[in-house]
Enzyme design. Structure first.
Site, PDB file in Angstrom:
ATOM      1  N   LYS A   1     -12.199  -9.378  -3.947  1.00  0.00           N
ATOM      2  CA  LYS A   1     -10.799  -9.107  -4.046  1.00  0.00           C
ATOM      3  C   LYS A   1     -10.760  -9.638  -5.324  1.00  0.00           C
ATOM      4  CE  LYS A   1      -9.999  -6.790  -0.230  1.00  0.00           C
ATOM      5  NZ  LYS A   1      -8.943  -5.482  -0.395  1.00  0.00           N
TER       6      LYS A   1
ATOM      7  N   ARG B   1       1.614   4.442  -3.249  1.00  0.00           N
ATOM      8  CA  ARG B   1       1.085   5.807  -2.677  1.00  0.00           C
ATOM      9  C   ARG B   1       2.889   6.431  -3.152  1.00  0.00           C
ATOM     10  NH1 ARG B   1      -2.954   2.014  -0.847  1.00  0.00           N
ATOM     11  NH2 ARG B   1      -4.606   3.330  -0.331  1.00  0.00           N
TER      12      ARG B   1
ATOM     13  N   ASP C   1      -6.969  -8.273   4.421  1.00  0.00           N
ATOM     14  CA  ASP C   1      -6.190  -9.030   3.051  1.00  0.00           C
ATOM     15  C   ASP C   1      -5.779 -10.118   4.300  1.00  0.00           C
ATOM     16  OD1 ASP C   1      -6.670  -7.480   0.984  1.00  0.00           O
ATOM     17  OD2 ASP C   1      -4.913  -6.455   1.726  1.00  0.00           O
TER      18      ASP C   1
ATOM     19  N   SER D   1       1.081  -1.133   0.094  1.00  0.00           N
ATOM     20  CA  SER D   1       0.255  -0.176   0.012  1.00  0.00           C
ATOM     21  C   SER D   1       1.248   1.222  -0.029  1.00  0.00           C
ATOM     22  CB  SER D   1      -0.579   0.276   1.040  1.00  0.00           C
ATOM     23  OG  SER D   1      -2.037  -1.100   1.028  1.00  0.00           O
TER      24      SER D   1
ATOM     25  N   ARG E   1     -12.806  -7.551 -11.689  1.00  0.00           N
ATOM     26  CA  ARG E   1     -13.527  -6.969 -10.070  1.00  0.00           C
ATOM     27  C   ARG E   1     -14.353  -6.244 -10.991  1.00  0.00           C
ATOM     28  NH1 ARG E   1      -7.733  -7.512  -7.284  1.00  0.00           N
ATOM     29  NH2 ARG E   1      -8.960  -6.209  -5.418  1.00  0.00           N
TER      30      ARG E   1
END
Length: 445
Positions: free
Chosen positions: A355, A33, A328, A29, A129
């Site tokens: 997911k 970013r 997760d 993550s 998805r």
């Protein structure tokens, strides 16, 4: 002629005690970013500890395609020279995110604030998805979907807003991806863009926006929610980022050490952001021996060294409000629950259905094929632990890296080996998983 990629199955069998000291890969993550905000900043951003898995590398390629200069300067070390807020250039080809929903959805938000068109695509799993939950709020800000597949799925051609509008948006579910996409689009809008969450999701985007110089206020909203207000059109400045070790990746060796008798391992620099530590809280409630030391931080993200020792686990009930902080990790928690004594109930897992695969059904199937009694009741997962797992099953991974790793962890303490049908997708998030687990003493064949 189309090349057929053969699956790479693998079996995990009962292992001796796991021992050693390791650092799991950088947090995915944070890695996504850092690359995206570095590309939207002015000047150079130097990133160390970047996760060099396929998902993150696809985000790096996307930033290059959008006009940023992205260079690997050493092992896990990268430099990004950005183009400034709303400065992305139209890419010449489709942006291919492979298996990464996070990379795709966050970049959709960043592109939505730029007056360009871009096509978003991915592998078969990502094409399946849903993306409508992301593009709906972006449309309120002025972006338009010019083309997509049925139900708003990839491949999708998105036109960013020429004059982005600030909005007040209440997220329909606790989702850091929805929140982040809106905030990234809001960077280019005048005035204040506000996101309201009934259940607080991961706050990595907020912390990193501040690190790059954005003006952002986050305050409590109701019992469990947050209200995040971002002042638009800042001049973000390049900043150094040290990526902590990924707690979602650390979950696999942690659970392995807890269930393999006699194990005693150390993991360094694990992120301890409270919105990511739901698994650690749950495992401790189950009786796990997890000790923290050497606590420090960077870019607003805390990290610590963990020592994990084999433990006798017991069943617990996991409340639904904890789900955003461990969404997760439920797959590998289900493995721990299988080796615990008593019933573990995990509530409010609807997000697992959207997911990389329907992880709720896939988790139940993984347990059943290995002799564990499990039931899905609505959006709750109920695991009947007996202290041991028969094993012997072949697990269908459904192109999902976390199913593959969870099943292999299960096999390390099962009576009989556990086999997964394909390990190729592990590389999307944890390329060193199998070698690292072998260094700790895991037995794979």
């Amino acid at each position: 002629m189309t090349q057929v990629i053969q699956p790479t199955p693998l079996a995990a069998r009962k292992s001796s005690a796991l021992t050693g000291r390791e650092r799991v890969p950088g947090d995915k993550s944070i890695s996504h970013r850092a690359l995206i905000l570095g590309a939207l900043a002015v000047g150079e951003t130097r990133i160390s500890g970047l996760l060099e898995g396929e998902d993150v590398l696809n985000t790096a390629k996307a930033m290059q395609a959008l006009g940023a200069k992205v260079v690997r300067t050493g092992e896990f070390a990268w430099s990004v020279r950005g183009v400034g807020v709303a400065g992305f250039a139209a890419p010449k080809q489709a942006l291919d995110f492979g298996n990464s929903g996070t990379g795709c959805r966050l970049v959709m938000g960043a592109v939505a604030g730029c007056p360009i068109e871009a096509t978003f695509d991915g592998d078969a799993s990502l094409r399946g998805r849903p993306m409508r939950r992301i593009v709906d709020p972006l449309a309120l800000m002025g972006a338009r979907v010019l083309d997509s597949q049925d139900g708003g799925r990839l491949p999708m051609r998105l036109e960013g807003a020429r004059d982005p509008l600030p909005i007040v948006y209440r997220t329909p579910v606790a989702s850091a991806q929805i929140k982040s996409a809106v905030l990234l689009a809001g960077l280019a809008a005048p005035g204040v863009t506000t996101v309201i969450e009934t259940e607080a999701s991961r706050d990595h985007t907020e912390l990193m926006l501040r690190h790059f110089g954005a003006q952002l206020v986050s305050e409590n909203e109701g019992r469990h929610g947050r209200k995040i207000s971002l002042t638009g059109q800042p001049e973000l400045r390049g900043a150094d980022v040290v990526v902590p070790a990924d707690p979602s990746s650390a979950a696999f060796p942690i659970v392995a050490a807890l269930i393999v008798p006699g194990s005693d391992i150390v993991l360094t620099d694990v992120m301890t952001n409270p919105l990511r530590t739901g698994l650690f809280t749950t495992l401790r409630e189950m009786g796990a021996s997890i000790e923290e030391s050497e606590i420090r931080g960077d870019a607003g993200e805390p990290m610590a060294q963990f020592r994990i020792r084999a433990s006798n686990l017991r069943g617990v009930e996991v409340p639904p409000e904890r789900a955003p902080s461990m969404i997760d990790e439920y797959l590998v928690l289900a493995v721990a629950a299988s080796f615990a004594e008593g019933t573990t109930i995990m509530r409010g897992l609807q997000e697992l259905r959207v997911k990389e695969s329907d992880r709720l059904e896939a988790t139940a199937a993984m347990l059943r094929v290995n002799g564990v009694k499990v039931e899905i009741i609505g959006d709750d997962l109920v695991v009947e632990g007996t202290g041991h797992v028969p094993g012997g099953g072949l697990v269908a991974t459904h192109m999902d890296h976390r199913i593959a790793m969870s099943a292999l962890v299960m096999g390390l303490a099962s009576d009989r080996p556990v086999t997964v049908d394909d390990t190729a997708f592990i590389a999307t998030s944890f390329p060193d998983f199998i070698p690292m687990m072998r260094r700790l003493g895991a037995e794979f064949a």
